[in-house]
Design an enzyme around this catalytic site. Sequence first.
Site, PDB file in Angstrom:
ATOM      1  N   LYS A  94       6.722  -4.786   2.244  1.00  0.00           N
ATOM      2  CA  LYS A  94       6.819  -5.682   3.394  1.00  0.00           C
ATOM      3  C   LYS A  94       5.988  -6.954   3.191  1.00  0.00           C
ATOM      4  CE  LYS A  94       9.491  -3.107   5.946  1.00  0.00           C
ATOM      5  NZ  LYS A  94      10.899  -3.526   6.192  1.00  0.00           N
ATOM      6  N   LEU A 119       4.405   0.766  14.412  1.00  0.00           N
ATOM      7  CA  LEU A 119       5.296   1.909  14.202  1.00  0.00           C
ATOM      8  C   LEU A 119       6.300   1.974  15.340  1.00  0.00           C
ATOM      9  CD1 LEU A 119       6.006   4.596  12.693  1.00  0.00           C
ATOM     10  CD2 LEU A 119       4.359   5.712  14.244  1.00  0.00           C
TER      11      LEU A 119
END
Length: 227
Positions: A94, A119
């Site tokens: 990422k 998350l």
Amino acid sequence: MDALKGCCGLFYSFEPPSDQPTYDEFMADVEVRAAHNVLEACAQTNTIDKVVFTSSATTVIWSDSNSKAPDLDERNWSDLNFCRKFKLWQALSKTLAEKTAWALAMDRGVNMVTVNGGLLMSPDLTIANPYLKGAAEMYEDGVFVTVDLRFIVDTHIHVFEDIASYGRYLCFNHVINCNEDAVKLANKLLPPSQSSLPQSLGIHQQRISNKKLNKLMVAFDSKHRVD
């Protein structure tokens, strides 16, 4: 580029290919290439006004120096060598992909904003989610953040529609930093026989801030409120 014809904006997110569904040391090459291709296509599409690039809070939190910082925000970046050392492949992928996108966007003049989500608390969340690598350390450092689906969707819409939005936005609406929250998440992810945790994990001070996003959301809502 054919898919972008006539579009004024793009919401970008990356899903691992079906033949390589898990994050490993090779996924970064795939995700970086995808980000580069998409931003290059946007740069060559005159009608694109803004790109909303979905990234992750894991691009912010992983670093030796970050563990000593008083409060993390969008100015912080995860350390690539740290991610490699501890095999934090999702964070590595990422981070590299987002940095690639920013480099191309700035070089080619693409108006881009990133949403760095925690998350995602989706119904299909499992213990195999790559975000959860290092969950214990995130918890102890006060940077274990989660986000509801509706909240992150609203965030994408807000940062796209608000002409004042810029740069990166950490996106979360809950911090897991106490025993009750940890137990609740463990019960969601694991069967009862495996979800037992110590009686007390302690309460850890939150060390990550989403003030930038909150300020944008409040300003946007006030401008669009109908009396």
